[in-house]
Design a protein around this motif. Sequence first.
Motif, short mmCIF file in Angstrom:
data_model
loop_
_atom_site.label_atom_id
_atom_site.label_comp_id
_atom_site.label_asym_id
_atom_site.label_seq_id
_atom_site.Cartn_x
_atom_site.Cartn_y
_atom_site.Cartn_z
N ILE A 64 0.83 -1.20 0.00
CA ILE A 64 0.00 0.00 0.00
C ILE A 64 0.87 1.25 0.00
CG2 ILE A 64 -1.57 1.39 1.43
CD1 ILE A 64 -2.84 -1.30 2.30
N ARG A 65 1.89 1.25 0.83
CA ARG A 65 2.79 2.40 0.90
C ARG A 65 3.39 2.69 -0.48
NH1 ARG A 65 5.91 5.05 4.85
NH2 ARG A 65 5.05 3.72 6.48
N GLU A 66 3.84 1.66 -1.15
CA GLU A 66 4.44 1.84 -2.47
C GLU A 66 3.42 2.34 -3.48
OE1 GLU A 66 6.79 -0.81 -5.90
OE2 GLU A 66 6.18 -1.73 -4.00
N ALA A 67 2.22 1.75 -3.49
CA ALA A 67 1.22 2.12 -4.48
C ALA A 67 0.68 3.54 -4.24
CB ALA A 67 0.07 1.10 -4.45
N TRP A 68 0.41 3.89 -2.99
CA TRP A 68 -0.15 5.21 -2.71
C TRP A 68 0.88 6.32 -2.86
CZ3 TRP A 68 -5.03 7.07 -1.68
CH2 TRP A 68 -6.05 6.11 -1.63
N SER A 69 2.15 5.99 -2.74
CA SER A 69 3.19 7.01 -2.90
C SER A 69 3.23 7.56 -4.32
CB SER A 69 4.56 6.42 -2.54
OG SER A 69 4.63 6.13 -1.16
N ARG A 70 2.67 6.81 -5.25
CA ARG A 70 2.68 7.24 -6.67
C ARG A 70 1.48 8.12 -7.03
NH1 ARG A 70 3.60 1.06 -8.74
NH2 ARG A 70 5.76 0.78 -8.01
N LEU A 71 0.51 8.25 -6.11
CA LEU A 71 -0.72 8.98 -6.42
C LEU A 71 -0.64 10.43 -5.97
CD1 LEU A 71 -3.51 6.46 -5.33
CD2 LEU A 71 -2.87 7.07 -7.67
N ALA A 72 -1.10 11.32 -6.81
CA ALA A 72 -1.30 12.72 -6.40
C ALA A 72 -2.66 12.81 -5.73
CB ALA A 72 -1.26 13.63 -7.62
N GLY A 73 -2.80 13.73 -4.80
CA GLY A 73 -4.05 13.85 -4.05
C GLY A 73 -5.25 14.16 -4.90
N THR A 74 -5.03 14.81 -6.05
CA THR A 74 -6.14 15.20 -6.92
C THR A 74 -6.53 14.11 -7.91
OG1 THR A 74 -4.54 16.24 -8.41
CG2 THR A 74 -5.60 17.65 -6.76
N GLU A 75 -5.76 13.03 -7.97
CA GLU A 75 -6.10 11.95 -8.91
C GLU A 75 -7.42 11.29 -8.53
OE1 GLU A 75 -3.16 9.16 -10.42
OE2 GLU A 75 -1.60 10.36 -9.41
N SER A 76 -8.14 10.84 -9.55
CA SER A 76 -9.43 10.19 -9.33
C SER A 76 -9.22 8.69 -9.06
CB SER A 76 -10.34 10.38 -10.55
OG SER A 76 -11.56 9.73 -10.36
N VAL A 77 -9.86 8.18 -8.02
CA VAL A 77 -9.80 6.76 -7.68
C VAL A 77 -11.22 6.29 -7.35
CG1 VAL A 77 -7.42 6.85 -6.82
CG2 VAL A 77 -9.33 7.24 -5.24
N THR A 78 -11.39 4.96 -7.25
CA THR A 78 -12.73 4.43 -6.98
C THR A 78 -12.67 3.39 -5.87
OG1 THR A 78 -13.27 4.73 -9.33
CG2 THR A 78 -14.82 3.45 -8.01
N PRO A 79 -12.72 3.84 -4.62
CA PRO A 79 -12.82 2.89 -3.50
C PRO A 79 -14.24 2.30 -3.46
CG PRO A 79 -12.98 5.13 -2.70
CD PRO A 79 -12.69 5.23 -4.17
N ALA A 80 -14.49 1.47 -2.46
CA ALA A 80 -15.77 0.77 -2.38
C ALA A 80 -16.96 1.72 -2.29
CB ALA A 80 -15.77 -0.18 -1.19
N TRP A 81 -16.76 2.92 -1.72
CA TRP A 81 -17.88 3.84 -1.52
C TRP A 81 -18.12 4.76 -2.70
CZ3 TRP A 81 -13.46 3.73 1.51
CH2 TRP A 81 -12.57 4.80 1.37
#
Length: 202
Positions: free
Chosen positions: A89-106
């Motif tokens: 998780i640390r590795e994967a989230w380190s590549r994301l900018a805060g403004t990027e769009s993602v789709t969690p369960a909610w």
Amino acid sequence: MTSTQQRRDYFDALDWVTALTAATHVRQLDGRTPCADFDVRSLLGHLIGTAHRGLATARGITTRGIPHVITNVPDDELASTYATLAASIREAWSRLAGTESVTPAWGKCTALEAARGFTIETVTHGWDLAIATGQPSDAPNGIAGRCLAFAAAIIPDRLRGVMYDAPVVGEVISTTEQLAHLLGHKRDALASDLGQGQRSPS
């Protein structure tokens, strides 16, 4: 809060829960927790499921097939499984900018908003685990206090009684317990057999 600080809080929460799982003894797995639906074993399975959802969200993979509670991990591999997921998780989230769009369960949101949700979930269930196993229950580095600043706003009333119980009203010991109370978790559920004096087996 900046996306950098939120990501750091998420990572710190993961590190805290990793340490809690590593210190949980196999003999404690059948014990009760402040989360009425879970014993310690199923709570760890839920934390592993939540970690899988956090990882899938960062990688752009659907979370639909991930069980609410992971049940196929042997007891003696629960801690190492969580630790491995936390590192990924640390590795994967380190590549994301805060403004990027993602789709969690909610549903679709920014990476910053998703990280907030996963941090709250991780800290709250970390508190459950700590209370159930007699470990220090205050999340480190002020994480819970920062979560409280936005937690109420991201838990809609329509999910009360579905995903979250009603907020608990009562005395609190720390900001981490205050956050747990907001999500409907309380240590009173353990008063009959755990109270506040249980210690982890050595």
